[in-house]
Design a protein around this motif. Structure first.
Motif, PDB file in Angstrom:
ATOM      1  N   LYS A  28      52.642  35.819  53.401  1.00 48.50           N
ATOM      2  CA  LYS A  28      51.557  35.347  52.549  1.00 48.50           C
ATOM      3  C   LYS A  28      51.933  35.545  51.090  1.00 48.50           C
ATOM      4  N   GLY A  29      51.709  34.506  50.272  1.00 47.18           N
ATOM      5  CA  GLY A  29      51.929  34.616  48.843  1.00 47.18           C
ATOM      6  C   GLY A  29      50.631  34.921  48.118  1.00 47.18           C
ATOM      7  N   THR A  30      50.693  34.970  46.804  1.00 45.50           N
ATOM      8  CA  THR A  30      49.544  35.302  45.974  1.00 45.50           C
ATOM      9  C   THR A  30      49.279  34.180  44.979  1.00 45.50           C
ATOM     10  N   LEU A  31      47.999  33.913  44.720  1.00 45.09           N
ATOM     11  CA  LEU A  31      47.592  32.938  43.712  1.00 45.09           C
ATOM     12  C   LEU A  31      46.424  33.497  42.917  1.00 45.09           C
ATOM     13  N   CYS A  32      46.125  32.850  41.805  1.00 45.27           N
ATOM     14  CA  CYS A  32      44.963  33.221  41.004  1.00 45.27           C
ATOM     15  C   CYS A  32      44.014  32.028  40.882  1.00 45.27           C
ATOM     16  N   LEU A  33      42.740  32.347  40.865  1.00 48.93           N
ATOM     17  CA  LEU A  33      41.698  31.343  40.687  1.00 48.93           C
ATOM     18  C   LEU A  33      41.082  31.516  39.307  1.00 48.93           C
ATOM     19  N   ALA A  34      40.845  30.396  38.618  1.00 49.38           N
ATOM     20  CA  ALA A  34      40.266  30.434  37.279  1.00 49.38           C
ATOM     21  C   ALA A  34      39.059  29.512  37.189  1.00 49.38           C
ATOM     22  N   HIS A  35      38.260  29.726  36.168  1.00 45.93           N
ATOM     23  CA  HIS A  35      37.117  28.851  35.894  1.00 45.93           C
ATOM     24  C   HIS A  35      37.637  27.577  35.240  1.00 45.93           C
TER      25      HIS A  35
ATOM     26  N   TYR B 259      39.213  26.421  40.049  1.00 44.69           N
ATOM     27  CA  TYR B 259      40.472  25.766  40.410  1.00 44.69           C
ATOM     28  C   TYR B 259      41.546  26.825  40.658  1.00 44.69           C
ATOM     29  N   ALA B 260      42.469  26.514  41.554  1.00 40.85           N
ATOM     30  CA  ALA B 260      43.604  27.394  41.829  1.00 40.85           C
ATOM     31  C   ALA B 260      44.703  27.088  40.830  1.00 40.85           C
ATOM     32  N   VAL B 261      45.219  28.128  40.188  1.00 45.80           N
ATOM     33  CA  VAL B 261      46.264  27.946  39.189  1.00 45.80           C
ATOM     34  C   VAL B 261      47.616  27.768  39.880  1.00 45.80           C
ATOM     35  N   ASP B 262      48.261  26.629  39.622  1.00 48.12           N
ATOM     36  CA  ASP B 262      49.600  26.321  40.146  1.00 48.12           C
ATOM     37  C   ASP B 262      49.698  26.607  41.657  1.00 48.12           C
ATOM     38  N   PRO B 263      48.860  25.966  42.466  1.00 45.65           N
ATOM     39  CA  PRO B 263      48.797  26.274  43.902  1.00 45.65           C
ATOM     40  C   PRO B 263      50.073  25.975  44.682  1.00 45.65           C
ATOM     41  N   GLU B 264      50.939  25.158  44.122  1.00 41.58           N
ATOM     42  CA  GLU B 264      52.186  24.826  44.815  1.00 41.58           C
ATOM     43  C   GLU B 264      53.231  25.933  44.695  1.00 41.58           C
ATOM     44  N   ASN B 265      52.958  26.918  43.875  1.00 40.66           N
ATOM     45  CA  ASN B 265      53.956  27.974  43.641  1.00 40.66           C
ATOM     46  C   ASN B 265      53.363  29.379  43.778  1.00 40.66           C
ATOM     47  N   PRO B 266      53.008  29.788  45.004  1.00 40.32           N
ATOM     48  CA  PRO B 266      52.538  31.164  45.203  1.00 40.32           C
ATOM     49  C   PRO B 266      53.633  32.153  44.819  1.00 40.32           C
ATOM     50  N   PHE B 267      53.214  33.300  44.316  1.00 42.26           N
ATOM     51  CA  PHE B 267      54.189  34.319  43.912  1.00 42.26           C
ATOM     52  C   PHE B 267      53.982  35.584  44.754  1.00 42.26           C
ATOM     53  N   ASP B 268      54.922  36.510  44.650  1.00 44.50           N
ATOM     54  CA  ASP B 268      54.824  37.810  45.310  1.00 44.50           C
ATOM     55  C   ASP B 268      54.602  37.688  46.813  1.00 44.50           C
ATOM     56  N   LYS B 269      55.430  36.905  47.485  1.00 45.66           N
ATOM     57  CA  LYS B 269      55.279  36.735  48.929  1.00 45.66           C
ATOM     58  C   LYS B 269      55.644  38.016  49.685  1.00 45.66           C
ATOM     59  N   ARG B 270      54.815  38.322  50.710  1.00 53.56           N
ATOM     60  CA  ARG B 270      55.020  39.526  51.510  1.00 53.56           C
ATOM     61  C   ARG B 270      54.605  39.275  52.954  1.00 53.56           C
TER      62      ARG B 270
END
Length: 288
Positions: free
Chosen positions: A146-153, A235-246
Protein backbone atom coordinates in the motif's frame (compact mmCIF):
# COMPACT_ATOMS: atom_id res chain seq x y z
CA UNK A 1 -9.84 -98.13 28.19
CA UNK A 2 -8.79 -97.09 24.69
CA UNK A 3 -12.01 -95.15 24.20
CA UNK A 4 -11.41 -93.25 27.44
CA UNK A 5 -7.85 -92.31 26.36
CA UNK A 6 -9.02 -91.16 22.91
CA UNK A 7 -11.82 -89.17 24.49
CA UNK A 8 -9.47 -87.47 26.90
CA UNK A 9 -6.98 -86.72 24.13
CA UNK A 10 -9.71 -85.16 21.98
CA UNK A 11 -10.78 -82.97 24.93
CA UNK A 12 -7.22 -81.87 25.49
CA UNK A 13 -6.73 -81.02 21.84
CA UNK A 14 -10.03 -79.14 21.75
CA UNK A 15 -9.03 -77.13 24.83
CA UNK A 16 -5.67 -76.29 23.31
CA UNK A 17 -7.34 -75.20 20.10
CA UNK A 18 -9.84 -73.03 21.94
CA UNK A 19 -7.09 -71.49 24.03
CA UNK A 20 -5.10 -70.84 20.89
CA UNK A 21 -8.08 -69.22 19.23
CA UNK A 22 -8.67 -67.03 22.25
CA UNK A 23 -5.03 -66.06 22.35
CA UNK A 24 -5.13 -65.35 18.64
CA UNK A 25 -8.21 -63.17 19.01
CA UNK A 26 -6.58 -61.31 21.87
CA UNK A 27 -3.52 -60.87 19.72
CA UNK A 28 -5.60 -59.52 16.86
CA UNK A 29 -7.32 -57.06 19.18
CA UNK A 30 -4.01 -55.99 20.61
CA UNK A 31 -2.64 -55.70 17.10
CA UNK A 32 -5.62 -53.62 16.03
CA UNK A 33 -5.00 -51.33 18.97
CA UNK A 34 -1.37 -51.00 17.95
CA UNK A 35 -2.39 -50.24 14.38
CA UNK A 36 -4.79 -47.55 15.54
CA UNK A 37 -2.12 -46.02 17.75
CA UNK A 38 0.41 -46.12 14.95
CA UNK A 39 -2.12 -44.56 12.58
CA UNK A 40 -2.87 -41.83 15.09
CA UNK A 41 0.82 -41.11 15.40
CA UNK A 42 1.10 -40.92 11.62
CA UNK A 43 -1.73 -38.40 11.60
CA UNK A 44 -0.27 -36.34 14.44
CA UNK A 45 0.35 -32.86 13.00
CA UNK A 46 2.95 -31.86 15.55
CA UNK A 47 1.07 -28.62 16.20
CA UNK A 48 1.45 -27.43 19.77
CA UNK A 49 -1.78 -27.61 21.74
CA UNK A 50 -1.03 -24.03 22.86
CA UNK A 51 -1.04 -22.75 19.28
CA UNK A 52 -3.97 -20.66 18.08
CA UNK A 53 -4.14 -23.03 15.10
CA UNK A 54 -4.85 -26.00 17.39
CA UNK A 55 -7.28 -24.06 19.56
CA UNK A 56 -9.43 -22.71 16.74
CA UNK A 57 -9.59 -26.11 15.04
CA UNK A 58 -10.86 -27.57 18.30
CA UNK A 59 -13.29 -24.74 19.10
CA UNK A 60 -14.43 -24.20 15.52
CA UNK A 61 -14.21 -20.41 15.94
CA UNK A 62 -11.63 -17.81 14.87
CA UNK A 63 -11.71 -14.55 16.84
CA UNK A 64 -10.73 -11.75 14.46
CA UNK A 65 -10.39 -8.01 15.02
CA UNK A 66 -10.94 -5.35 12.39
CA UNK A 67 -10.85 -1.58 11.90
CA UNK A 68 -12.70 0.13 9.09
CA UNK A 69 -10.85 1.48 6.08
CA UNK A 70 -12.28 0.86 2.61
CA UNK A 71 -11.79 -1.05 0.42
CA UNK A 72 -9.99 -3.36 2.85
CA UNK A 73 -12.67 -3.48 5.52
CA UNK A 74 -15.87 -1.46 5.75
CA UNK A 75 -19.43 -1.56 7.00
CA UNK A 76 -22.37 -0.91 4.69
CA UNK A 77 -24.09 2.25 5.94
CA UNK A 78 -27.55 0.98 4.99
CA UNK A 79 -27.41 -2.67 6.03
CA UNK A 80 -24.60 -2.71 8.59
CA UNK A 81 -23.10 -5.66 6.73
CA UNK A 82 -19.32 -6.02 6.78
CA UNK A 83 -17.41 -6.14 3.51
CA UNK A 84 -13.98 -5.62 2.07
CA UNK A 85 -10.92 -7.29 0.56
CA UNK A 86 -9.52 -8.62 3.81
CA UNK A 87 -12.94 -9.45 5.21
CA UNK A 88 -13.40 -11.76 2.23
CA UNK A 89 -9.90 -13.19 2.73
CA UNK A 90 -10.60 -14.02 6.38
CA UNK A 91 -13.91 -15.62 5.47
CA UNK A 92 -12.14 -17.65 2.76
CA UNK A 93 -9.61 -18.84 5.34
CA UNK A 94 -12.32 -19.81 7.82
CA UNK A 95 -14.43 -21.49 5.15
CA UNK A 96 -11.59 -23.74 4.05
CA UNK A 97 -10.81 -24.56 7.70
CA UNK A 98 -14.53 -25.27 8.24
CA UNK A 99 -14.78 -22.88 11.18
CA UNK A 100 -16.70 -19.69 11.94
CA UNK A 101 -15.42 -16.12 12.42
CA UNK A 102 -16.25 -14.04 15.50
CA UNK A 103 -15.62 -10.37 14.64
CA UNK A 104 -14.57 -7.58 17.03
CA UNK A 105 -14.38 -3.96 15.85
CA UNK A 106 -11.51 -1.85 17.16
CA UNK A 107 -9.70 1.32 16.10
CA UNK A 108 -6.21 1.33 14.64
CA UNK A 109 -5.01 3.04 17.81
CA UNK A 110 -5.91 0.06 20.01
CA UNK A 111 -5.60 -2.77 17.47
CA UNK A 112 -2.22 -4.04 18.67
CA UNK A 113 -3.25 -3.67 22.33
CA UNK A 114 -6.35 -5.82 21.83
CA UNK A 115 -4.35 -8.39 19.88
CA UNK A 116 -1.63 -8.74 22.53
CA UNK A 117 -4.26 -8.83 25.29
CA UNK A 118 -5.92 -11.81 23.60
CA UNK A 119 -9.21 -10.13 22.70
CA UNK A 120 -8.79 -11.72 19.27
CA UNK A 121 -6.24 -14.00 17.59
CA UNK A 122 -5.97 -12.27 14.21
CA UNK A 123 -6.17 -8.62 13.21
CA UNK A 124 -7.78 -9.26 9.86
CA UNK A 125 -8.01 -5.70 8.62
CA UNK A 126 -5.50 -3.56 6.72
CA UNK A 127 -2.28 -3.21 8.75
CA UNK A 128 0.52 -1.36 6.99
CA UNK A 129 4.02 -2.21 8.18
CA UNK A 130 5.70 0.10 10.67
CA UNK A 131 8.74 -0.61 12.81
CA UNK A 132 6.85 0.43 15.96
CA UNK A 133 4.13 -2.14 15.29
CA UNK A 134 6.63 -4.83 14.32
CA UNK A 135 8.31 -4.54 17.72
CA UNK A 136 5.06 -5.48 19.47
CA UNK A 137 3.15 -7.75 17.06
CA UNK A 138 3.98 -10.17 14.25
CA UNK A 139 3.07 -9.50 10.63
CA UNK A 140 1.64 -12.15 8.28
CA UNK A 141 2.42 -12.63 4.62
CA UNK A 142 2.31 -9.95 3.27
CA UNK A 143 -0.95 -10.08 1.35
CA UNK A 144 -0.52 -6.76 -0.49
CA UNK A 145 1.39 -3.47 -0.56
CA UNK A 146 0.00 0.00 0.00
CA UNK A 147 1.24 3.48 -0.88
CA UNK A 148 0.39 6.83 0.67
CA UNK A 149 -1.48 9.84 -0.73
CA UNK A 150 -2.75 13.17 0.56
CA UNK A 151 -6.19 14.68 0.19
CA UNK A 152 -6.67 18.45 -0.12
CA UNK A 153 -9.55 20.90 -0.29
CA UNK A 154 -10.37 22.07 -3.81
CA UNK A 155 -9.75 25.63 -2.67
CA UNK A 156 -6.06 24.63 -2.54
CA UNK A 157 -5.99 23.08 -5.99
CA UNK A 158 -3.31 25.45 -7.19
CA UNK A 159 -1.23 25.07 -4.06
CA UNK A 160 -0.69 21.30 -3.97
CA UNK A 161 0.22 19.38 -7.09
CA UNK A 162 2.79 16.80 -5.94
CA UNK A 163 4.18 15.43 -2.66
CA UNK A 164 7.09 17.87 -2.96
CA UNK A 165 4.66 20.65 -2.03
CA UNK A 166 3.85 19.13 1.39
CA UNK A 167 7.16 19.73 3.17
CA UNK A 168 6.68 23.34 4.22
CA UNK A 169 6.22 25.11 7.59
CA UNK A 170 3.01 26.67 6.30
CA UNK A 171 1.43 23.24 5.71
CA UNK A 172 -0.67 21.46 8.35
CA UNK A 173 -1.25 17.74 7.86
CA UNK A 174 -4.08 15.80 9.51
CA UNK A 175 -3.58 12.12 10.39
CA UNK A 176 -5.64 9.57 12.32
CA UNK A 177 -4.13 8.47 15.63
CA UNK A 178 -2.78 4.94 15.30
CA UNK A 179 -2.64 5.04 11.49
CA UNK A 180 0.64 3.82 10.01
CA UNK A 181 1.22 7.24 8.41
CA UNK A 182 1.32 8.96 11.81
CA UNK A 183 4.89 7.92 12.52
CA UNK A 184 6.06 8.54 8.97
CA UNK A 185 5.23 12.24 8.63
CA UNK A 186 8.30 13.41 10.53
CA UNK A 187 10.56 11.48 8.17
CA UNK A 188 8.70 12.38 4.98
CA UNK A 189 7.72 15.99 5.68
CA UNK A 190 9.75 17.21 8.67
CA UNK A 191 8.91 20.89 8.12
CA UNK A 192 5.13 20.43 8.14
CA UNK A 193 2.87 20.79 11.17
CA UNK A 194 0.73 17.82 12.29
CA UNK A 195 -2.66 17.48 13.96
CA UNK A 196 -4.31 14.18 14.89
CA UNK A 197 -7.86 12.85 15.00
CA UNK A 198 -9.23 9.78 16.78
CA UNK A 199 -11.58 7.07 15.59
CA UNK A 200 -11.89 5.51 12.16
CA UNK A 201 -9.41 6.45 9.45
CA UNK A 202 -11.60 8.69 7.29
CA UNK A 203 -12.30 11.02 10.25
CA UNK A 204 -8.84 12.39 9.52
CA UNK A 205 -10.29 14.19 6.50
CA UNK A 206 -12.69 16.29 8.57
CA UNK A 207 -10.08 18.97 9.52
CA UNK A 208 -9.36 19.45 5.81
CA UNK A 209 -13.03 19.93 5.03
CA UNK A 210 -13.30 22.42 7.92
CA UNK A 211 -10.04 24.07 6.73
CA UNK A 212 -8.27 23.49 10.03
CA UNK A 213 -5.71 21.42 8.13
CA UNK A 214 -4.38 21.64 4.60
CA UNK A 215 -3.94 17.94 3.93
CA UNK A 216 -5.16 14.56 5.14
CA UNK A 217 -2.57 11.81 4.81
CA UNK A 218 -3.64 8.17 4.52
CA UNK A 219 -3.35 5.04 2.39
CA UNK A 220 -3.65 5.50 -1.36
CA UNK A 221 -6.93 3.58 -1.74
CA UNK A 222 -8.45 5.36 1.29
CA UNK A 223 -7.73 8.79 -0.19
CA UNK A 224 -8.84 7.89 -3.72
CA UNK A 225 -12.18 6.48 -2.55
CA UNK A 226 -12.84 9.38 -0.17
CA UNK A 227 -12.04 11.96 -2.86
CA UNK A 228 -14.46 10.32 -5.31
CA UNK A 229 -17.21 10.25 -2.70
CA UNK A 230 -16.63 13.88 -1.75
CA UNK A 231 -15.78 15.33 -5.14
CA UNK A 232 -17.71 18.52 -4.38
CA UNK A 233 -14.91 19.76 -2.11
CA UNK A 234 -12.01 17.23 -2.02
CA UNK A 235 -9.35 15.98 -4.40
CA UNK A 236 -6.48 13.49 -4.18
CA UNK A 237 -3.11 15.11 -4.81
CA UNK A 238 -1.20 13.39 -7.65
CA UNK A 239 -3.13 10.09 -7.29
CA UNK A 240 -1.08 8.36 -9.99
CA UNK A 241 2.06 8.56 -7.87
CA UNK A 242 1.59 7.14 -4.35
CA UNK A 243 4.67 7.49 -2.17
CA UNK A 244 6.14 5.56 0.78
CA UNK A 245 4.92 2.13 -0.33
CA UNK A 246 4.96 -0.56 2.37
CA UNK A 247 3.60 -4.09 2.98
CA UNK A 248 -0.08 -4.16 3.90
CA UNK A 249 -1.35 -7.29 5.63
CA UNK A 250 -2.65 -8.99 8.82
CA UNK A 251 -1.17 -9.08 12.34
CA UNK A 252 -0.91 -11.80 15.01
CA UNK A 253 0.87 -12.18 18.35
CA UNK A 254 4.50 -13.23 18.62
CA UNK A 255 5.39 -16.67 19.96
CA UNK A 256 3.17 -18.91 17.82
CA UNK A 257 5.28 -20.36 14.95
CA UNK A 258 2.59 -22.82 13.82
CA UNK A 259 -0.07 -20.13 13.41
CA UNK A 260 2.42 -17.82 11.70
CA UNK A 261 3.62 -20.48 9.23
CA UNK A 262 0.04 -21.52 8.45
CA UNK A 263 -1.07 -17.95 7.71
CA UNK A 264 2.10 -17.10 5.80
CA UNK A 265 1.52 -19.85 3.26
CA UNK A 266 -2.19 -19.10 3.03
CA UNK A 267 -1.20 -15.51 2.18
CA UNK A 268 1.24 -16.75 -0.45
CA UNK A 269 -1.51 -18.87 -1.97
CA UNK A 270 -3.93 -15.90 -2.10
CA UNK A 271 -1.32 -13.68 -3.74
CA UNK A 272 0.09 -16.20 -6.21
CA UNK A 273 -3.31 -17.23 -7.58
CA UNK A 274 -4.36 -13.59 -7.98
CA UNK A 275 -7.23 -13.72 -5.50
CA UNK A 276 -6.19 -10.64 -3.51
CA UNK A 277 -5.79 -8.56 -6.66
CA UNK A 278 -9.17 -9.75 -7.93
CA UNK A 279 -10.79 -8.76 -4.63
CA UNK A 280 -9.03 -5.37 -4.72
CA UNK A 281 -10.45 -4.58 -8.15
CA UNK A 282 -13.91 -5.84 -7.14
CA UNK A 283 -14.21 -3.74 -3.98
CA UNK A 284 -12.67 -0.61 -5.48
CA UNK A 285 -15.29 -0.78 -8.26
CA UNK A 286 -18.04 -1.53 -5.76
CA UNK A 287 -17.22 1.49 -3.58
CA UNK A 288 -16.93 3.91 -6.49
Amino acid sequence: MSDQIDSGRRGLLTGVAMAGAAAGAAGLLAGAGSIREAHAQMLDTGISENSVLAKIRKAGVLKAGYAQTGPWFYKDAKTGELGGIYKDCVERLAGEMQIKVEWSEVTFANATVGLRRGDFDLFGSSAVYTMARAMTVNYVGPLYSKGTLCLAHKDNAGRFKTAADFNDPSVTISVTTGASEEGRIAALFPKAKVITTTGQVTLGAEPVRAKRADLWISGDSDVILFAKRNANWAYAVDPENPFDKRPNTWMIRYGDPEWKAFLDFFSTFMVVNGEVERLFQHHMAKLT
